[in-house]
Design a protein around this motif. Structure first.
Motif, PDB file in Angstrom:
ATOM      1  N   UNK A  22       2.712  20.776   1.904  1.00 13.43           N
ATOM      2  CA  UNK A  22       3.899  19.953   0.969  1.00 13.43           C
ATOM      3  C   UNK A  22       3.448  18.583   0.522  1.00 13.43           C
ATOM      4  N   UNK A  23       3.980  18.152  -0.494  1.00 12.92           N
ATOM      5  CA  UNK A  23       3.529  16.729  -1.075  1.00 12.92           C
ATOM      6  C   UNK A  23       4.218  15.748   0.070  1.00 12.92           C
ATOM      7  N   UNK A  24       3.099  14.731   0.264  1.00 12.96           N
ATOM      8  CA  UNK A  24       3.450  13.733   1.296  1.00 12.96           C
ATOM      9  C   UNK A  24       3.393  12.323   0.492  1.00 12.96           C
ATOM     10  N   UNK A  25       4.218  11.562   0.840  1.00 12.94           N
ATOM     11  CA  UNK A  25       4.369  10.224   0.451  1.00 12.94           C
ATOM     12  C   UNK A  25       4.366   9.153   1.575  1.00 12.94           C
ATOM     13  N   UNK A  26       3.684   8.020   1.439  1.00 15.31           N
ATOM     14  CA  UNK A  26       3.764   7.054   2.443  1.00 15.31           C
ATOM     15  C   UNK A  26       3.581   5.650   1.707  1.00 15.31           C
ATOM     16  N   UNK A  27       4.561   4.830   1.928  1.00  8.52           N
ATOM     17  CA  UNK A  27       4.771   3.241   1.667  1.00  8.52           C
ATOM     18  C   UNK A  27       4.848   2.555   2.907  1.00  8.52           C
ATOM     19  N   UNK A  28       3.946   1.637   2.719  1.00  8.52           N
ATOM     20  CA  UNK A  28       4.140   0.514   3.803  1.00  8.52           C
ATOM     21  C   UNK A  28       5.001  -0.546   3.307  1.00  8.52           C
ATOM     22  N   UNK A  29       5.991  -1.031   4.429  1.00  8.81           N
ATOM     23  CA  UNK A  29       6.847  -2.351   4.204  1.00  8.81           C
ATOM     24  C   UNK A  29       5.993  -3.620   4.386  1.00  8.81           C
ATOM     25  N   UNK A  30       6.801  -4.567   4.225  1.00  7.83           N
ATOM     26  CA  UNK A  30       5.791  -5.761   4.106  1.00  7.83           C
ATOM     27  C   UNK A  30       5.492  -6.159   5.635  1.00  7.83           C
ATOM     28  N   UNK A  31       6.110  -5.699   6.721  1.00  5.21           N
ATOM     29  CA  UNK A  31       5.633  -5.978   7.920  1.00  5.21           C
ATOM     30  C   UNK A  31       4.107  -5.341   8.229  1.00  5.21           C
ATOM     31  N   UNK A  32       4.286  -4.056   8.012  1.00  6.86           N
ATOM     32  CA  UNK A  32       3.252  -3.149   8.020  1.00  6.86           C
ATOM     33  C   UNK A  32       1.941  -3.590   7.170  1.00  6.86           C
ATOM     34  N   UNK A  33       2.180  -4.294   6.016  1.00  7.11           N
ATOM     35  CA  UNK A  33       1.165  -4.803   5.292  1.00  7.11           C
ATOM     36  C   UNK A  33       0.652  -6.009   5.728  1.00  7.11           C
ATOM     37  N   UNK A  34       1.292  -6.770   6.492  1.00  2.00           N
ATOM     38  CA  UNK A  34       0.675  -8.030   7.162  1.00  2.00           C
ATOM     39  C   UNK A  34      -0.204  -7.303   8.384  1.00  2.00           C
ATOM     40  N   UNK A  35       0.208  -6.297   9.087  1.00  2.02           N
ATOM     41  CA  UNK A  35      -0.268  -6.116  10.345  1.00  2.02           C
ATOM     42  C   UNK A  35      -1.380  -4.904  10.141  1.00  2.02           C
ATOM     43  N   UNK A  36      -1.628  -4.090   9.263  1.00  2.32           N
ATOM     44  CA  UNK A  36      -2.079  -2.818   9.226  1.00  2.32           C
ATOM     45  C   UNK A  36      -2.791  -2.545   8.000  1.00  2.32           C
ATOM     46  N   UNK A  37      -3.131  -3.611   7.198  1.00  2.00           N
ATOM     47  CA  UNK A  37      -3.864  -3.461   6.053  1.00  2.00           C
ATOM     48  C   UNK A  37      -5.239  -4.259   6.212  1.00  2.00           C
ATOM     49  N   UNK A  38      -5.531  -5.222   5.422  1.00  2.00           N
ATOM     50  CA  UNK A  38      -6.561  -6.122   5.540  1.00  2.00           C
ATOM     51  C   UNK A  38      -6.529  -7.529   5.305  1.00  2.00           C
ATOM     52  N   UNK A  39      -7.414  -8.492   5.510  1.00  2.00           N
ATOM     53  CA  UNK A  39      -7.198  -9.876   5.486  1.00  2.00           C
ATOM     54  C   UNK A  39      -8.469 -10.345   4.736  1.00  2.00           C
ATOM     55  N   UNK A  83       0.666  -1.254   0.128  1.00  3.38           N
ATOM     56  CA  UNK A  83      -0.027  -0.147  -0.055  1.00  3.38           C
ATOM     57  C   UNK A  83       0.917   1.260   0.188  1.00  3.38           C
ATOM     58  N   UNK A  84       0.529   2.100  -0.937  1.00  2.00           N
ATOM     59  CA  UNK A  84       1.264   3.514  -0.758  1.00  2.00           C
ATOM     60  C   UNK A  84       0.517   4.382  -1.380  1.00  2.00           C
ATOM     61  N   UNK A  85       0.736   5.842  -1.154  1.00  2.00           N
ATOM     62  CA  UNK A  85       0.024   7.009  -1.678  1.00  2.00           C
ATOM     63  C   UNK A  85       0.888   8.285  -1.557  1.00  2.00           C
ATOM     64  N   UNK A  86       0.278   9.171  -2.331  1.00  2.00           N
ATOM     65  CA  UNK A  86       1.077  10.457  -2.601  1.00  2.00           C
ATOM     66  C   UNK A  86       0.080  11.457  -2.407  1.00  2.00           C
TER      67      UNK A  86
END
Length: 596
Positions: free
Chosen positions: A109-126, A38-41
């Motif tokens: 200011x522009x802001x970018x956020x990128x999840x790493x794989x650990x955050x992907x497992x813990x903080x997204x959806x299942x 997951x990523x967004x700008x």
């Protein structure tokens, strides 16, 4: 809040049945495992306009939710979805987008956020973990007379799409079998675990693992061939669901079973089962099958819309704008192919602008297996409007009537005069110079039907009685998708679904400790199948047609994964001689079953 639905006299049919089978089935939470996390700008400019770039399956839905959060006019919110590295349902909800948007607004200011794989497992959806209690009443000949189910879905810490998944899974309970006596109760529960939401199949994998597993057990208990039990009980084409009367459409699942038996050499594989048992050696062979179905749109439950705009350039090439979010599954490519077919313009003369809420007309989103059926249909309808406009100009240039024209090879041809034609470039120039007109059109399509897509899957496995290891030797799948319009794309979709389903059956699981904390933080701890573990795969598609779909086609995306886990579970069960009721099936589960 529960979901309840029924049709017929379930209690009476169970009471009168010759046999009643009852079991609880359990399925774990699993992760989408998209290649791209997951990523967004987000950017908030001096005019007060918020622009968010995010690989999302639902750009217009996300704009609505961002508007609710930040209370900006929609004209001040723009969502753009660039190329997406996989979604599978996990990129429908807002995840990183509200955070980057808020920070951009606060900082300017522009802001970018990128999840790493650990955050992907813990903080997204299942995918929802599920427990399903299923009972079936059966006659001595294997006819299922009643089916009664209670499904408990683990929502995790927030609701997300849980009620929708609960409702959808319950609805699809009625879209497989021909019995008129069925009842389904869905119970969503909150827990302090990772949030569950949409994932490929949207409740169907949790639904059809129990149903197909029980049908296999019925066959083994009554000493019947499992494929015959399926053929006896599957719904027929144009049947109506017993709970709401909704038509299945041209539902050809029985034909899938017949063709699938040929692909896997079913009867020869069954002989190998008996031979491996008699030999009493280290390895046993098992063969199993399963069936599943899935819808092709959101009809009739909500307005299932897609808007397309087509514009011709001065040289006769085409640019079209679509709101479709392509997850890498080729939805927009299929739209290009369909427009090319209608207009007779080569694919390399067609370009597109996609998934920009400021540029494109609305699209419901990339879910519900609606990419080809709804969005593709919108592309066809829009192209037909453009074709009619082009025909009027071509008829002027060719001095003929519009009903005397044919479109192919980047030109419009006279049907009755050999080699008399006018090119698309000449037509575009004529429109501009003679009529001062840019050739363009827009169309908003809404689905008016929701036929079922279906598939029959077959698996041959080898079980090591010493280690419990399961090796999938061969896999065959046959699907009813109406007419195939993109053979390479649809084959890739099915093979990818099989890979995902094999992981669900054999190794994938979000492990939690006793407090509900996630213990899965990387692919070292969460195993997805690699290329060396994949079996030989044979796939085929029926030569069928869905009259409500564009060029007779319907869907494959979600249905591809639905029958996989029960097909594997049934194959392993038939090798071991004991049915499995819980996923994934690990070596220790096999050894425990053999010991019993």
């Amino acid at each position: 809040m529960e979901s309840n639905n029924s049709g017929g006299d379930v209690d009476g049919a169970l009471r009168d049945a010759d046999h009643i089978f009852r079991h609880r089935y359990e399925m774990p939470a699993v992760n989408h495992c998209s290649i791209e996390t997951h990523v967004s700008i987000a950017e908030y400019d001096a005019d007060g306009k918020l622009t968010v770039w995010t690989p999302t399956q639902d750009a217009f839905g996300q704009r609505i939710n961002l508007q609710r959060i930040f209370e900006l006019p929609m004209s001040k919110i723009r969502v753009i979805s660039p190329v997406m590295g996989g979604g599978f349902g996990g990129k429908i909800d807002l995840v990183t987008e509200p955070v980057t948007a808020l920070l951009a607004i606060k900082t300017g200011r522009p802001v970018k956020m990128v999840y790493n794989r650990t955050e992907e497992f813990c903080c997204t959806r299942t995918r929802h973990a599920a427990k399903v209690d299923l009972a079936m009443g059966v006659k001595k000949d294997g006819t299922i007379t009643a089916a009664d189910e209670t499904m408990i879905l683990n929502a995790g810490a927030h609701t997300s799409a849980t009620m929708s998944v609960c409702w959808a899974a319950g609805g699809k309970f009625y879209k497989l079998l021909k019995t008129r006596n069925m009842r389904c109760r869905g119970i969503p529960v909150y827990t302090n675990t990772p949030v569950a939401s949409a994932m490929r199949g949207f409740g169907s994998p949790q639904q059809f693992f129990p149903v197909s597993s029980m049908m296999n057990e019925i066959a083994q208990s009554l000493r019947l061939d499992p494929s015959d039990v399926f053929l006896k009980n599957l719904a027929d084409p144009f049947e109506a669901a017993c709970n709401d009367g909704e038509s299945f459409g041209n539902f050809r699942l029985k034909d899938c079973v017949v063709r699938g038996r040929e692909l896997i050499d079913w009867y020869e594989a069954k002989k190998q089962i008996e031979a491996s048992r008699k030999e009493q050696g280290r390895y046993r062979i098992g063969v199993g099958m399963a069936c599943g179905s899935h819808g092709t749109s959101m009809f009739p439950f909500m307005p299932d819309i897609t808007g397309i705009t087509i514009k011709m350039n001065e040289d006769g090439t085409i640019v079209f704008t679509t709101g479709t979010s392509d997850m890498g599954n080729g939805s927009v490519t299929t739209q290009c192919m369909l427009i090319s077919e209608v207009l007779g313009i080569p694919l390399d003369h067609i370009a597109y602008i996609k998934t920009d809420t400021d540029a494109a007309m609305s699209d419901l989103g990339a879910y519900a297996s609606r990419g080809t059926y709804t969005s593709g249909h919108a592309a066809v309808k829009t192209a037909q409007i453009m074709r009619d406009k082009i025909a009027v100009l071509a008829a002027e240039l060719l001095d003929t009537t519009t009903d005397n024209l044919d479109f192919h090879d980047d030109a419009v041809w006279c049907v009755d005069i050999h080699r008399k034609f006018v090119s698309m470039k000449e037509i575009a120039v004529h429109a501009r110079e003679k009529h001062q007109e840019d050739l363009s059109c827009s169309y908003m399509l809404h689905s008016e039907a929701g036929p079922m897509s279906s598939g029959a899957h077959f698996a041959k496995v080898q079980v090591d009685t010493v280690t419990g290891e399961i090796k999938v030797l061969e896999y065959a799948a046959v699907h009813d998708v109406g007419r195939v319009v993109n053979p390479m794309g649809i084959t890739g979709q099915l093979e990818g679904g099989i890979s995902m389903g094999l992981g669900y059956a054999l190794c994938e699981e979000m492990k939690l400790d006793s407090t509900g904390r996630n213990q899965t933080s990387s692919f070292k701890k969460y195993h997805i199948l690699n290329v060396k573990e994949m079996p030989k795969i044979s796939v085929d598609f029926l030569d069928s047609e869905e009259e409500t779909g564009p060029y007779g086609t319907k869907s494959i995306g979600e249905c591809a994964v639905v029958p996989v886990a029960p097909a594997i579970a049934n194959a392993v069960s038939n090798a071991v001689g004991r049915q499995f009721y819980k996923l994934p099936i690990r070596p220790e589960d096999v050894l425990e079953a053999l010991a019993k």
